[in-house]
Write a protein that holds these residues in place. Structure first.
Motif, PDB file in Angstrom:
ATOM      1  N   MET A   1      65.728  46.743 -88.581  1.00  0.00           N
ATOM      2  CA  MET A   1      65.942  45.818 -87.504  1.00  0.00           C
ATOM      3  C   MET A   1      67.304  46.099 -86.879  1.00  0.00           C
ATOM      4  O   MET A   1      68.284  46.279 -87.571  1.00  0.00           O
ATOM      5  N   ASP A   2      67.321  46.132 -85.574  1.00  0.00           N
ATOM      6  CA  ASP A   2      68.551  46.435 -84.857  1.00  0.00           C
ATOM      7  C   ASP A   2      69.417  45.206 -84.609  1.00  0.00           C
ATOM      8  O   ASP A   2      70.630  45.299 -84.607  1.00  0.00           O
ATOM      9  N   GLN A   3      68.755  44.066 -84.361  1.00  0.00           N
ATOM     10  CA  GLN A   3      69.559  42.907 -84.001  1.00  0.00           C
ATOM     11  C   GLN A   3      68.817  41.595 -84.212  1.00  0.00           C
ATOM     12  O   GLN A   3      67.596  41.566 -84.321  1.00  0.00           O
ATOM     13  N   ILE A   4      69.622  40.532 -84.245  1.00  0.00           N
ATOM     14  CA  ILE A   4      69.126  39.166 -84.252  1.00  0.00           C
ATOM     15  C   ILE A   4      69.592  38.538 -82.953  1.00  0.00           C
ATOM     16  O   ILE A   4      70.749  38.704 -82.558  1.00  0.00           O
ATOM     17  N   ARG A   5      68.684  37.853 -82.279  1.00  0.00           N
ATOM     18  CA  ARG A   5      69.022  37.153 -81.041  1.00  0.00           C
ATOM     19  C   ARG A   5      68.724  35.672 -81.233  1.00  0.00           C
ATOM     20  O   ARG A   5      67.623  35.313 -81.619  1.00  0.00           O
ATOM     21  N   ILE A   6      69.710  34.829 -80.957  1.00  0.00           N
ATOM     22  CA  ILE A   6      69.589  33.386 -81.116  1.00  0.00           C
ATOM     23  C   ILE A   6      69.208  32.774 -79.771  1.00  0.00           C
ATOM     24  O   ILE A   6      69.895  32.989 -78.769  1.00  0.00           O
ATOM     25  N   VAL A   7      68.113  32.002 -79.768  1.00  0.00           N
ATOM     26  CA  VAL A   7      67.641  31.357 -78.544  1.00  0.00           C
ATOM     27  C   VAL A   7      67.690  29.847 -78.764  1.00  0.00           C
ATOM     28  O   VAL A   7      66.872  29.293 -79.490  1.00  0.00           O
ATOM     29  N   GLY A   8      68.682  29.209 -78.128  1.00  0.00           N
ATOM     30  CA  GLY A   8      68.836  27.768 -78.280  1.00  0.00           C
ATOM     31  C   GLY A   8      68.895  27.055 -76.946  1.00  0.00           C
ATOM     32  O   GLY A   8      68.591  25.880 -76.844  1.00  0.00           O
ATOM     33  N   ASP A   9      69.315  27.760 -75.921  1.00  0.00           N
ATOM     34  CA  ASP A   9      69.240  27.256 -74.562  1.00  0.00           C
ATOM     35  C   ASP A   9      68.999  28.457 -73.660  1.00  0.00           C
ATOM     36  O   ASP A   9      69.336  29.585 -73.993  1.00  0.00           O
ATOM     37  N   ILE A  10      68.349  28.216 -72.544  1.00  0.00           N
ATOM     38  CA  ILE A  10      67.987  29.312 -71.633  1.00  0.00           C
ATOM     39  C   ILE A  10      68.533  28.963 -70.256  1.00  0.00           C
ATOM     40  O   ILE A  10      68.291  27.865 -69.745  1.00  0.00           O
ATOM     41  N   TRP A  11      69.278  29.895 -69.661  1.00  0.00           N
ATOM     42  CA  TRP A  11      69.964  29.629 -68.402  1.00  0.00           C
ATOM     43  C   TRP A  11      69.224  30.125 -67.175  1.00  0.00           C
ATOM     44  O   TRP A  11      69.621  29.816 -66.054  1.00  0.00           O
ATOM     45  N   SER A  12      68.184  30.930 -67.347  1.00  0.00           N
ATOM     46  CA  SER A  12      67.516  31.491 -66.179  1.00  0.00           C
ATOM     47  C   SER A  12      65.998  31.357 -66.320  1.00  0.00           C
ATOM     48  O   SER A  12      65.489  31.154 -67.421  1.00  0.00           O
ATOM     49  N   GLY A  13      65.309  31.473 -65.201  1.00  0.00           N
ATOM     50  CA  GLY A  13      63.852  31.376 -65.209  1.00  0.00           C
ATOM     51  C   GLY A  13      63.369  29.962 -64.920  1.00  0.00           C
ATOM     52  O   GLY A  13      64.152  29.037 -64.698  1.00  0.00           O
ATOM     53  N   LYS A  14      62.057  29.798 -64.938  1.00  0.00           N
ATOM     54  CA  LYS A  14      61.455  28.500 -64.639  1.00  0.00           C
ATOM     55  C   LYS A  14      61.704  27.485 -65.740  1.00  0.00           C
ATOM     56  O   LYS A  14      61.840  26.296 -65.488  1.00  0.00           O
ATOM     57  N   PHE A  15      61.749  27.941 -66.978  1.00  0.00           N
ATOM     58  CA  PHE A  15      61.902  27.079 -68.147  1.00  0.00           C
ATOM     59  C   PHE A  15      63.322  27.207 -68.656  1.00  0.00           C
ATOM     60  O   PHE A  15      63.714  28.259 -69.143  1.00  0.00           O
ATOM     61  N   GLN A  16      64.126  26.138 -68.524  1.00  0.00           N
ATOM     62  CA  GLN A  16      65.530  26.194 -68.916  1.00  0.00           C
ATOM     63  C   GLN A  16      65.885  25.048 -69.867  1.00  0.00           C
ATOM     64  O   GLN A  16      66.599  24.118 -69.500  1.00  0.00           O
ATOM     65  N   PRO A  17      65.419  25.117 -71.114  1.00  0.00           N
ATOM     66  CA  PRO A  17      65.766  24.074 -72.077  1.00  0.00           C
ATOM     67  C   PRO A  17      67.234  24.170 -72.488  1.00  0.00           C
ATOM     68  O   PRO A  17      67.839  25.235 -72.423  1.00  0.00           O
ATOM     69  N   THR A  18      67.801  23.043 -72.900  1.00  0.00           N
ATOM     70  CA  THR A  18      69.184  23.014 -73.357  1.00  0.00           C
ATOM     71  C   THR A  18      69.249  22.283 -74.698  1.00  0.00           C
ATOM     72  O   THR A  18      68.304  21.608 -75.093  1.00  0.00           O
ATOM     73  N   LEU A  19      70.372  22.405 -75.364  1.00  0.00           N
ATOM     74  CA  LEU A  19      70.575  21.669 -76.616  1.00  0.00           C
ATOM     75  C   LEU A  19      71.004  20.232 -76.333  1.00  0.00           C
ATOM     76  O   LEU A  19      70.404  19.286 -76.808  1.00  0.00           O
ATOM     77  N   THR A  20      72.079  20.090 -75.556  1.00  0.00           N
ATOM     78  CA  THR A  20      72.637  18.766 -75.294  1.00  0.00           C
ATOM     79  C   THR A  20      72.600  18.401 -73.817  1.00  0.00           C
ATOM     80  O   THR A  20      72.853  17.257 -73.463  1.00  0.00           O
ATOM     81  N   GLY A  21      72.347  19.381 -72.967  1.00  0.00           N
ATOM     82  CA  GLY A  21      72.417  19.151 -71.530  1.00  0.00           C
ATOM     83  C   GLY A  21      73.769  19.525 -70.943  1.00  0.00           C
ATOM     84  O   GLY A  21      73.947  19.527 -69.742  1.00  0.00           O
ATOM     85  N   ASN A  22      74.722  19.869 -71.777  1.00  0.00           N
ATOM     86  CA  ASN A  22      76.050  20.261 -71.337  1.00  0.00           C
ATOM     87  C   ASN A  22      76.250  21.730 -71.719  1.00  0.00           C
ATOM     88  O   ASN A  22      76.338  22.057 -72.900  1.00  0.00           O
ATOM     89  N   ARG A  23      76.319  22.592 -70.736  1.00  0.00           N
ATOM     90  CA  ARG A  23      76.388  24.033 -70.991  1.00  0.00           C
ATOM     91  C   ARG A  23      77.592  24.426 -71.835  1.00  0.00           C
ATOM     92  O   ARG A  23      77.499  25.295 -72.697  1.00  0.00           O
ATOM     93  N   ILE A  24      78.735  23.790 -71.608  1.00  0.00           N
ATOM     94  CA  ILE A  24      79.944  24.127 -72.374  1.00  0.00           C
ATOM     95  C   ILE A  24      79.754  23.752 -73.849  1.00  0.00           C
ATOM     96  O   ILE A  24      80.058  24.540 -74.750  1.00  0.00           O
ATOM     97  N   VAL A  25      79.232  22.569 -74.100  1.00  0.00           N
ATOM     98  CA  VAL A  25      78.987  22.132 -75.474  1.00  0.00           C
ATOM     99  C   VAL A  25      77.928  23.013 -76.126  1.00  0.00           C
ATOM    100  O   VAL A  25      78.080  23.443 -77.271  1.00  0.00           O
ATOM    101  N   ASP A  26      76.842  23.289 -75.396  1.00  0.00           N
ATOM    102  CA  ASP A  26      75.778  24.132 -75.942  1.00  0.00           C
ATOM    103  C   ASP A  26      76.298  25.509 -76.324  1.00  0.00           C
ATOM    104  O   ASP A  26      75.977  26.030 -77.393  1.00  0.00           O
ATOM    105  N   THR A  27      77.107  26.093 -75.469  1.00  0.00           N
ATOM    106  CA  THR A  27      77.670  27.415 -75.744  1.00  0.00           C
ATOM    107  C   THR A  27      78.563  27.368 -76.984  1.00  0.00           C
ATOM    108  O   THR A  27      78.491  28.257 -77.844  1.00  0.00           O
TER     109      THR A  27
END
Length: 120
Positions: free
Chosen positions: A1-27
């Motif tokens: 395996m080359d890498q692990i990618r963590i998906v917890g919030d998505i910033w682009s596309g039609k579907f953009q879920p967030t963790l808390t709704g605050n991009r700074i906090v989510d990051t």
């Protein structure tokens, strides 16, 4: 395996879920989760690149061996069947909110063992 990618919030596309709704906090939460995960991987002598994927899309998933760690709420929203072409493990939403990857450790050990056996 080359890498692990963590998906917890998505910033682009039609579907953009967030963790808390605050991009700074989510990051910040995702960065802390990543740091703790990398510390555990290093302690266990598992060498793999870890990244946060803010632009996750099934059309843009890597062809190289990548393990996606995806928020269970995102999995519930997109449907497990949609994610079948990729290697992934679910992360409890609360684990991301608390920046605590500990619940994944045993699943990761099992995943790495299975991947190693496939290579043998």
């Amino acid at each position: 395996m080359d890498q692990i990618r963590i998906v917890g919030d998505i910033w682009s596309g039609k579907f953009q879920p967030t963790l808390t709704g605050n991009r700074i906090v989510d990051t910040a939460l995702l960065n802390q989760f990543k740091t703790r995960l990398m510390d555990w991987l290093s302690t266990n002598r598992i060498e793999v690149e870890v990244n946060i994927d803010h632009h996750f899309s099934m059309q843009h998933t890597d062809t190289n061996p990548t393990l996606y760690l995806i928020d269970s709420q995102i999995i519930a929203d997109v449907g497990d069947h949609t994610l079948q072409p990729i290697n992934y493990l679910p992360i409890k939403h609360q684990s991301l909110l608390h920046a605590n990857p500990a619940e994944l450790f045993q699943a990761l050990i099992n995943y790495f063992k299975a991947a190693q056996q496939e290579q043998s």
